[in-house]
Design an enzyme around this catalytic site. Structure first.
Site, mmCIF file in Angstrom:
data_model
loop_
_atom_site.group_PDB
_atom_site.id
_atom_site.type_symbol
_atom_site.label_atom_id
_atom_site.label_comp_id
_atom_site.label_asym_id
_atom_site.label_seq_id
_atom_site.Cartn_x
_atom_site.Cartn_y
_atom_site.Cartn_z
ATOM 1 N N HIS A 173 -9.431 -1.013 -7.797
ATOM 2 C CA HIS A 173 -9.490 0.063 -6.940
ATOM 3 C C HIS A 173 -8.603 1.137 -7.319
ATOM 4 O O HIS A 173 -8.734 2.337 -7.442
ATOM 5 C CB HIS A 173 -8.994 -0.464 -5.465
ATOM 6 C CG HIS A 173 -8.559 0.677 -4.422
ATOM 7 N ND1 HIS A 173 -9.443 1.646 -4.070
ATOM 8 C CD2 HIS A 173 -7.400 0.800 -3.770
ATOM 9 C CE1 HIS A 173 -8.997 2.458 -3.299
ATOM 10 N NE2 HIS A 173 -7.548 2.090 -3.092
ATOM 11 N N ASP A 219 0.848 -1.199 0.072
ATOM 12 C CA ASP A 219 -0.024 -0.108 0.079
ATOM 13 C C ASP A 219 1.026 1.418 -0.109
ATOM 14 O O ASP A 219 1.780 1.490 0.834
ATOM 15 C CB ASP A 219 -0.859 -0.015 1.206
ATOM 16 C CG ASP A 219 -2.111 0.906 1.048
ATOM 17 O OD1 ASP A 219 -2.251 1.760 0.197
ATOM 18 O OD2 ASP A 219 -3.030 1.016 2.122
HETATM 19 C C1 HEM Z 1 -9.980 0.032 2.532
HETATM 20 C C2 HEM Z 1 -9.309 0.800 2.374
HETATM 21 C C3 HEM Z 1 -8.041 0.960 1.517
HETATM 22 C C4 HEM Z 1 -7.182 0.188 0.988
HETATM 23 C C5 HEM Z 1 -6.770 -1.185 2.043
HETATM 24 C C6 HEM Z 1 -6.413 0.735 0.025
HETATM 25 C C7 HEM Z 1 -5.020 0.248 -0.527
HETATM 26 C C8 HEM Z 1 -4.571 0.727 -1.724
HETATM 27 C C9 HEM Z 1 -3.608 -0.141 -2.631
HETATM 28 C C10 HEM Z 1 -3.114 -1.498 -2.080
HETATM 29 C C11 HEM Z 1 -3.348 0.220 -3.362
HETATM 30 C C12 HEM Z 1 -2.223 0.004 -4.739
HETATM 31 C C13 HEM Z 1 -0.979 0.404 -4.265
HETATM 32 C C14 HEM Z 1 -0.732 1.767 -4.084
HETATM 33 O O1 HEM Z 1 -0.571 2.670 -5.368
HETATM 34 O O2 HEM Z 1 -0.688 2.499 -3.179
HETATM 35 C C15 HEM Z 1 -4.124 1.620 -3.660
HETATM 36 C C16 HEM Z 1 -4.022 2.455 -4.507
HETATM 37 C C17 HEM Z 1 -4.943 3.771 -4.754
HETATM 38 N N1 HEM Z 1 -5.661 4.269 -3.611
HETATM 39 FE FE1 HEM Z 1 -6.046 2.957 -1.995
HETATM 40 N N2 HEM Z 1 -6.680 1.834 -0.300
HETATM 41 C C18 HEM Z 1 -7.852 2.130 0.481
HETATM 42 C C19 HEM Z 1 -8.845 3.270 0.369
HETATM 43 C C20 HEM Z 1 -8.524 4.538 -0.357
HETATM 44 C C21 HEM Z 1 -9.243 5.765 -0.283
HETATM 45 C C22 HEM Z 1 -10.324 5.897 0.627
HETATM 46 C C23 HEM Z 1 -8.795 6.579 -1.307
HETATM 47 C C24 HEM Z 1 -9.098 7.654 -1.520
HETATM 48 C C25 HEM Z 1 -9.579 8.733 -0.887
HETATM 49 C C26 HEM Z 1 -7.526 5.605 -1.987
HETATM 50 C C27 HEM Z 1 -7.020 6.203 -3.152
HETATM 51 C C28 HEM Z 1 -6.237 5.423 -3.801
HETATM 52 C C29 HEM Z 1 -5.491 6.113 -5.167
HETATM 53 C C30 HEM Z 1 -5.787 7.047 -5.836
HETATM 54 C C31 HEM Z 1 -4.806 4.790 -5.482
HETATM 55 C C32 HEM Z 1 -4.003 4.713 -7.063
HETATM 56 C C33 HEM Z 1 -2.829 5.415 -6.784
HETATM 57 C C34 HEM Z 1 -2.239 5.494 -8.559
HETATM 58 O O3 HEM Z 1 -2.257 4.016 -8.954
HETATM 59 O O4 HEM Z 1 -1.669 6.440 -8.734
HETATM 60 N N3 HEM Z 1 -7.378 4.694 -1.439
HETATM 61 N N4 HEM Z 1 -4.795 1.769 -2.520
#
Ligand code: HEM
Length: 313
Positions: free
Chosen positions: A227, A154
């Site tokens: 996601h 993450d």
């Molecule tokens: C259950 C809660 C969440 C989990 C477990 C989670 C986990 C992750 C994981 C594993 C990734 C892929 C790796 C990375 O680029 O970090 C990701 C990408 C992302 N997350 Fe989350 N996330 C959560 C909630 C959120 C929330 C609430 C937001 C926005 C308000 C968010 C925004 C993003 C974005 C924009 C990406 C893509 C980044 C990119 O590829 O440029 N996430 N998240």
């Protein structure tokens, strides 16, 4: 003036190892006394940090202290207000909703050494305990190589270095509050049994990345509700970013497991767009994750903290 991250709180690095999140509500009874307690916190916070950094230089202590829109209006009714600071009242999605949690103050402390995290929170609470109630307290931890508790790394696509400053810290679009930031704190519980029933390939479809190697899936492989597709904010063809520092938390004995999402942003409207996308595009991660709280907090710069401490607002 130009942006200076050294005058920001710890909003652009990093998720940390032992993490405490506190959401507090002021009593809303005696404004003057409550304001004094917040002024005292603003005054003492950097000294607490300096002292622990001298005593435990390798602990990588990071602190952010924030104030919600409701609290800002209550504490500083005649002061200027950060441009984008508003009360987060929730988002209604097609299938799932994101609740808004009324709260006034926010503390995010992380350090390699759990005793350092504890010490900071305990010292800050000495000032705040008499004037607050605790809305939520969560203790998170770094899981293996920085993985979410659902097994995926993450934070990989987080902006770093200059980009973290560009996307994480308010610049001169809001000169009074330059070097501040907007933190969105949102606690999720995971349906771990359902998640663990999926194969690694099915889980990869949910996240949009490979589980073991952390490589991004090819575009043609990706589900449009994955996601890392659904959460993107690509308004006007620009890939907007925020600085995410999520960590897992768990009480396995009680079968409670989740992710504490925390995103720091120069523009609250970017985080809000990401959230709105997740909930209106039915992000697949929401089939296994339920938000139980959520609020946006302004994280003042060190100069704004000094002004608060000096009763200038
Ligand atoms: C259950 C809660 C969440 C989990 C477990 C989670 C986990 C992750 C994981 C594993 C990734 C892929 C790796 C990375 O680029 O970090 C990701 C990408 C992302 N997350 Fe989350 N996330 C959560 C909630 C959120 C929330 C609430 C937001 C926005 C308000 C968010 C925004 C993003 C974005 C924009 C990406 C893509 C980044 C990119 O590829 O440029 N996430 N998240």
């Amino acid at each position: 003036m130009s942006v200076n991250p050294l005058r920001s709180q710890d909003v652009y690095i990093d998720a940390g190892k032992n993490v405490t999140f506190l959401m507090l509500s002021l009593l809303h009874k005696e404004q003057a006394t409550e304001k004094e307690a917040v002024e005292e916190t603003a005054d003492r916070l950097q000294a607490i940090k300096r002292s622990l950094n001298v005593r435990y230089p390798d602990s990588h202590l990071r602190i952010a202290f924030g104030i919600s829109s409701l609290a800002w209006d209550y504490l500083f009714p005649s002061a200027p207000k950060p441009n984008e600071l508003e009360d987060f009242t929730g988002i209604k999605g097609d299938k799932y909703d994101a609740p808004g949690t009324p709260a006034d103050l926010f503390l995010h402390v992380r350090a390699d050494d759990q005793s350092v995290t504890y010490e900071v929170v305990d010292e800050v609470m000495t000032f705040l305990r008499p004037v607050t109630t605790t809305v939520d307290e969560t203790h998170g931890f770094r899981y293996f190589e920085g993985r979410a508790i659902i097994g995926f790394v993450d934070g990989t696509e987080n902006p770093i270095d200059d980009d973290a400053i560009e996307w994480g810290i308010i610049h001169d679009e809001d000169p009074e509050f330059e070097n501040g930031s907007y933190a969105f704190a949102q606690k999720y519980l995971h349906q771990m049994d359902n998640w663990k029933d999926l194969s690694a390939e099915q889980q990869e479809q949910v996240i949009g990345r490979k589980k073991f190697t952390d490589l991004e899936q090819d575009d043609e492989e990706k589900n449009q509700r994955a996601h890392n597709v659904a959460a993107q904010d690509n308004r006007n063809g620009i890939e907007h970013k925020i600085v995410r520092m999520n960590v897992p938390f768990s009480d396995p004995g009680q079968n409670i497991t989740g992710t504490y999402f925390i995103g720091y942003a120069r523009y609250w409207n970017v985080t809000k767009a990401m959230l709105t996308n997740m909930f209106t595009k039915n992000d697949l991660i929401l089939d296994y994750s339920t938000p139980v709280s959520g609020q946006v907090f302004f994280i003042p710069s060190l100069d704004t903290l000094d002004k608060i401490a000096d009763n200038q607002y």
